[in-house]
Design an enzyme around this catalytic site. Sequence first.
Site, PDB file in Angstrom:
ATOM      1  N   ARG A   1       6.237  11.013   8.327  1.00  0.00           N
ATOM      2  CA  ARG A   1       5.325   9.879   8.244  1.00  0.00           C
ATOM      3  C   ARG A   1       4.005  10.361   7.660  1.00  0.00           C
ATOM      4  O   ARG A   1       3.520  11.452   8.003  1.00  0.00           O
ATOM      5  CB  ARG A   1       5.055   9.286   9.635  1.00  0.00           C
ATOM      6  CG  ARG A   1       6.169   8.384  10.145  1.00  0.00           C
ATOM      7  CD  ARG A   1       6.310   7.119   9.288  1.00  0.00           C
ATOM      8  NE  ARG A   1       7.418   6.277   9.684  1.00  0.00           N
ATOM      9  CZ  ARG A   1       8.654   6.368   9.194  1.00  0.00           C
ATOM     10  NH1 ARG A   1       8.949   7.287   8.288  1.00  0.00           N
ATOM     11  NH2 ARG A   1       9.588   5.537   9.592  1.00  0.00           N
TER      12      ARG A   1
ATOM     13  N   GLU B   1       1.051   2.626   2.732  1.00  0.00           N
ATOM     14  CA  GLU B   1       2.108   2.542   1.715  1.00  0.00           C
ATOM     15  C   GLU B   1       2.131   1.163   1.083  1.00  0.00           C
ATOM     16  O   GLU B   1       2.150   0.172   1.825  1.00  0.00           O
ATOM     17  CB  GLU B   1       3.464   2.870   2.353  1.00  0.00           C
ATOM     18  CG  GLU B   1       3.523   4.328   2.790  1.00  0.00           C
ATOM     19  CD  GLU B   1       4.869   4.750   3.389  1.00  0.00           C
ATOM     20  OE1 GLU B   1       5.771   3.904   3.512  1.00  0.00           O
ATOM     21  OE2 GLU B   1       5.007   5.926   3.735  1.00  0.00           O
TER      22      GLU B   1
ATOM     23  N   HIS C   1       8.621   6.600  -0.525  1.00  0.00           N
ATOM     24  CA  HIS C   1       9.343   6.478   0.754  1.00  0.00           C
ATOM     25  C   HIS C   1      10.844   6.249   0.515  1.00  0.00           C
ATOM     26  O   HIS C   1      11.411   5.212   0.890  1.00  0.00           O
ATOM     27  CB  HIS C   1       8.751   5.326   1.597  1.00  0.00           C
ATOM     28  CG  HIS C   1       9.064   5.458   3.066  1.00  0.00           C
ATOM     29  ND1 HIS C   1       8.199   5.050   4.049  1.00  0.00           N
ATOM     30  CD2 HIS C   1      10.151   5.946   3.712  1.00  0.00           C
ATOM     31  CE1 HIS C   1       8.748   5.275   5.243  1.00  0.00           C
ATOM     32  NE2 HIS C   1       9.934   5.810   5.054  1.00  0.00           N
TER      33      HIS C   1
HETATM   34  N1  LIG Z   1      11.191   9.262   4.778  1.00  0.00           N
HETATM   35  C1  LIG Z   1      12.155   8.559   5.292  1.00  0.00           C
HETATM   36  O1  LIG Z   1      12.694   7.652   4.660  1.00  0.00           O
HETATM   37  C2  LIG Z   1      12.655   8.875   6.645  1.00  0.00           C
HETATM   38  C3  LIG Z   1      11.803   9.364   7.574  1.00  0.00           C
HETATM   39  N2  LIG Z   1      12.239   9.658   8.824  1.00  0.00           N
HETATM   40  C4  LIG Z   1      11.268  10.198   9.759  1.00  0.00           C
HETATM   41  O2  LIG Z   1      11.627  11.516  10.064  1.00  0.00           O
HETATM   42  C5  LIG Z   1      11.169  11.846  11.356  1.00  0.00           C
HETATM   43  C6  LIG Z   1      12.256  12.529  12.142  1.00  0.00           C
HETATM   44  O3  LIG Z   1      13.373  11.686  12.305  1.00  0.00           O
HETATM   45  P1  LIG Z   1      14.586  12.163  13.228  1.00  0.00           P
HETATM   46  O4  LIG Z   1      14.853  13.581  12.982  1.00  0.00           O
HETATM   47  O5  LIG Z   1      15.664  11.193  13.045  1.00  0.00           O
HETATM   48  O6  LIG Z   1      13.952  11.985  14.668  1.00  0.00           O
HETATM   49  P2  LIG Z   1      14.298  12.817  15.967  1.00  0.00           P
HETATM   50  O7  LIG Z   1      13.741  12.028  17.093  1.00  0.00           O
HETATM   51  O8  LIG Z   1      15.732  13.178  15.993  1.00  0.00           O
HETATM   52  O9  LIG Z   1      13.457  14.155  15.807  1.00  0.00           O
HETATM   53  C7  LIG Z   1      12.085  14.238  15.960  1.00  0.00           C
HETATM   54  C8  LIG Z   1      11.784  15.565  16.596  1.00  0.00           C
HETATM   55  O10 LIG Z   1      10.376  15.745  16.599  1.00  0.00           O
HETATM   56  C9  LIG Z   1      10.066  16.446  17.780  1.00  0.00           C
HETATM   57  N3  LIG Z   1       8.663  16.344  18.093  1.00  0.00           N
HETATM   58  C10 LIG Z   1       8.004  15.380  18.781  1.00  0.00           C
HETATM   59  N4  LIG Z   1       6.706  15.686  18.867  1.00  0.00           N
HETATM   60  C11 LIG Z   1       6.538  16.862  18.227  1.00  0.00           C
HETATM   61  C12 LIG Z   1       5.422  17.692  17.984  1.00  0.00           C
HETATM   62  N5  LIG Z   1       4.203  17.365  18.415  1.00  0.00           N
HETATM   63  N6  LIG Z   1       5.617  18.820  17.282  1.00  0.00           N
HETATM   64  C13 LIG Z   1       6.833  19.161  16.841  1.00  0.00           C
HETATM   65  N7  LIG Z   1       7.928  18.424  17.048  1.00  0.00           N
HETATM   66  C14 LIG Z   1       7.777  17.289  17.732  1.00  0.00           C
HETATM   67  C15 LIG Z   1      10.973  15.840  18.820  1.00  0.00           C
HETATM   68  O11 LIG Z   1      11.131  16.689  19.917  1.00  0.00           O
HETATM   69  C16 LIG Z   1      12.248  15.674  18.046  1.00  0.00           C
HETATM   70  O12 LIG Z   1      13.093  16.783  18.219  1.00  0.00           O
HETATM   71  C17 LIG Z   1      10.663  10.537  11.941  1.00  0.00           C
HETATM   72  O13 LIG Z   1       9.271  10.473  11.771  1.00  0.00           O
HETATM   73  C18 LIG Z   1      11.285   9.494  11.095  1.00  0.00           C
HETATM   74  O14 LIG Z   1      10.573   8.317  11.095  1.00  0.00           O
HETATM   75  C19 LIG Z   1      13.536   9.503   9.184  1.00  0.00           C
HETATM   76  C20 LIG Z   1      14.435   8.996   8.296  1.00  0.00           C
HETATM   77  C21 LIG Z   1      14.059   8.615   6.955  1.00  0.00           C
HETATM   78  O1  LIG Z   2      14.147   5.595   9.135  1.00  0.00           O
HETATM   79  C1  LIG Z   2      12.972   5.908   8.893  1.00  0.00           C
HETATM   80  O2  LIG Z   2      12.202   6.370   9.726  1.00  0.00           O
HETATM   81  C2  LIG Z   2      12.454   5.717   7.554  1.00  0.00           C
HETATM   82  O3  LIG Z   2      11.371   6.122   7.283  1.00  0.00           O
HETATM   83  C3  LIG Z   2      13.247   4.955   6.595  1.00  0.00           C
HETATM   84  O4  LIG Z   2      12.429   3.905   6.199  1.00  0.00           O
HETATM   85  P1  LIG Z   2      13.033   2.673   5.381  1.00  0.00           P
HETATM   86  O5  LIG Z   2      14.023   2.023   6.287  1.00  0.00           O
HETATM   87  O6  LIG Z   2      13.652   3.230   4.167  1.00  0.00           O
HETATM   88  O7  LIG Z   2      11.864   1.792   5.113  1.00  0.00           O
END
Ligand SMILES: NC(=O)C1=CN([C@@H]2O[C@H](COP(=O)(O)OP(=O)(O)OC[C@H]3O[C@@H](n4cnc5c(N)ncnc54)[C@H](O)[C@@H]3O)[C@@H](O)[C@H]2O)C=CC1
Ligand SMILES: O=C(O)C(=O)COP(=O)(O)O
Length: 617
Positions: A305, A334, A353
Amino acid sequence: MAASAKPPTASLSWNKLLPSSPFATALVSFPRRRNRSAKTVFVVAVSSGAKPTVLVAEKLGEAGISLLKEFANVDCSYNLTQEELCTKISLCDALIVRSGTKVTRDVFEASSGRLKVVGRAGVGIDNVDLAAATEHGCLVVNAPTANTIAAAEHGIALLAAMARNISQASESVKAGSVVKAFCPSAKVKFVSDLVYSFARKWQRSKYVGVSLVGKTLAVMGFGKVGSEVARRAKGLGMHVIAHDPYAPADRARAIGVELVSFDEALATADFISLHMPLTASTSKVLNDETFAKMKKGVRIVNVARGGVIDEEALVKALDAGIVAQAALDVFTVEPPPTDSKLVSDERVTVTPHLGASTMEAQEGVAIEIAEAVVGALRGELAATAVNAPMVPAEVLAELKPFVELAEKLGRLAVQLIAGGSGVKSVKVTYASARAPDDLDTRLLRAMITKGLIEPISSVFVNLVNADFTAKQRGLRISEERILLDGSPESPLEFIQVQIANVESKFASAISESGEVKVEGKVKDGVPHLTKVGSFEVDVSLEGSLILCRQVDQPGMIGKVGSVLGEENVNVSFMSVGRIAPRKQAVMAIGVDEPPSKDALKRIGEIPAVEEFVYLKL
Ligand SMILES: NC(=O)C1=CN([C@@H]2O[C@H](COP(=O)(O)OP(=O)(O)OC[C@H]3O[C@@H](n4cnc5c(N)ncnc54)[C@H](O)[C@@H]3O)[C@@H](O)[C@H]2O)C=CC1
Ligand SMILES: O=C(O)C(=O)COP(=O)(O)O
């Protein structure tokens, strides 16, 4: 008068735990029978025309839309302004968004209680005001798994693209450059008189990159995406470390990743890849102070993010040479403003994104969220609930009759309180042979809260807002376990609800220790009231209940029964509990129909009846 045979038991609708909907109203109003499953009732409800409405506010894969349409009216309205969203939402039972829609408190307020489920078609729920959702009893579900690989692949793509200047070099070759401008005629009057000659730019030495092999990558946030990035980076020959205060060490070990402290990660990494959620504690976690702790020339990837980086601090760190390059898929705002220094910096690779945007991920996310939203609207407990306890299906199935018992005990207890004596302190005791960590009481507590609050207020309570509502009303619910010996086959032996510091309109409901006390058990899958105050009774908790205290003497059952019979009130169940023969006794009578005021008056006038109360279950 003999008590009639056991009546059919109301089958529990999980909509009672979760937000109600037009569908739920139909469900509740349909006569319920023991052998009719919730699913059968649901079919009846749908055919009655009470289809819920789902607003899909951002592009969702077709497979998900089709799934939704089987169950609901689907309104796909994209690019709504906040005002338009607030207007539309009052007509919708569920809302599905991606990251581009802000589901603010205003949205929940504008829904006037109709919005029952928000589905986030993706992982990050930082665009949904969770506190407001919970306060409004609105369930928030997400699709946490379907885009993990897509996001991880995008992270790796950005890492490699950044290290080898792919986007900069590509742009340069495509743009080319003016190598000559000449005028075919003698006089140049206007610029348009010039003829330009272009050549391809071929800046091979400008775009020399850095290698990944042997470099240290720090994965910040070792969750689903972070661990997949780590796995892939290992395959590229990188040395991978990770920082995540909550990650299990064995998961890291299994991938060959060392978990390190935040400062160690910053100090040793050549590349840093961010994969934590945006929360109050991760907001701007990369800032002036933390950039200063990094190795000079570090490269940063952000597919998490935008808000986890202080963007102004990143600009400064680039200018100071601390950060050599960055690759960003996400931004604080964004799309980022047109004057964004980050976006225009040549050292920064940007994508709009796109982390979750693969055909495969979008198909998966659409199905995952559609199933979660439909399930929630049907009243099933959602496996991906963000603001309510997630309870595995098998646990749910087992707890189902106890959940019903819990609500009914709450309802009974609060109705036994004399008007004006406020309920502040409730003690719930669970007697079970199960070890405490083998019995999840959150559901039971929520349903007791629902039972306690709903009969005395207009507040609607469900699994989502139960704790919040109790807190807001100053209601303290303490829980205690009694660990029983024996086989823990059944999750619970009994549940007891005690309300302290109140007066009762039925004095016999006060226990020796001075609290209003009711206790119940599940027998053959049916909730039973087994104790009122100090009196043992046994009556199934269905329909309504009359509690009567009388002098224990022959003919009392007949006298009360004939009043009810003359008033055409059917008795479903009856039991008498007494302290000792010919002393006081409490009679618990289950009735199918509410008795008239006159019938209740006549019961009260029976000479041996000392007190009585009529309670709706
Ligand atoms: N750019 C995009 O389109 C996408 C972005 N994301 C983002 O990616 C991130 C991770 O997603 P997931 O792996 O599915 O979530 P997840 O919940 O599986 O993993 C997040 C991890 O961050 C850790 N965490 C929490 N606070 C922390 C801190 N202060 N320092 C270090 N680690 C910490 C948690 O313990 C957890 O293991 C989210 O922010 C999500 O929104 C996810 C999918 C697509
Ligand atoms: O799943 C997430 O956290 C994402 O950031 C994906 O975002 P989007 O559904 O592609 O707008």
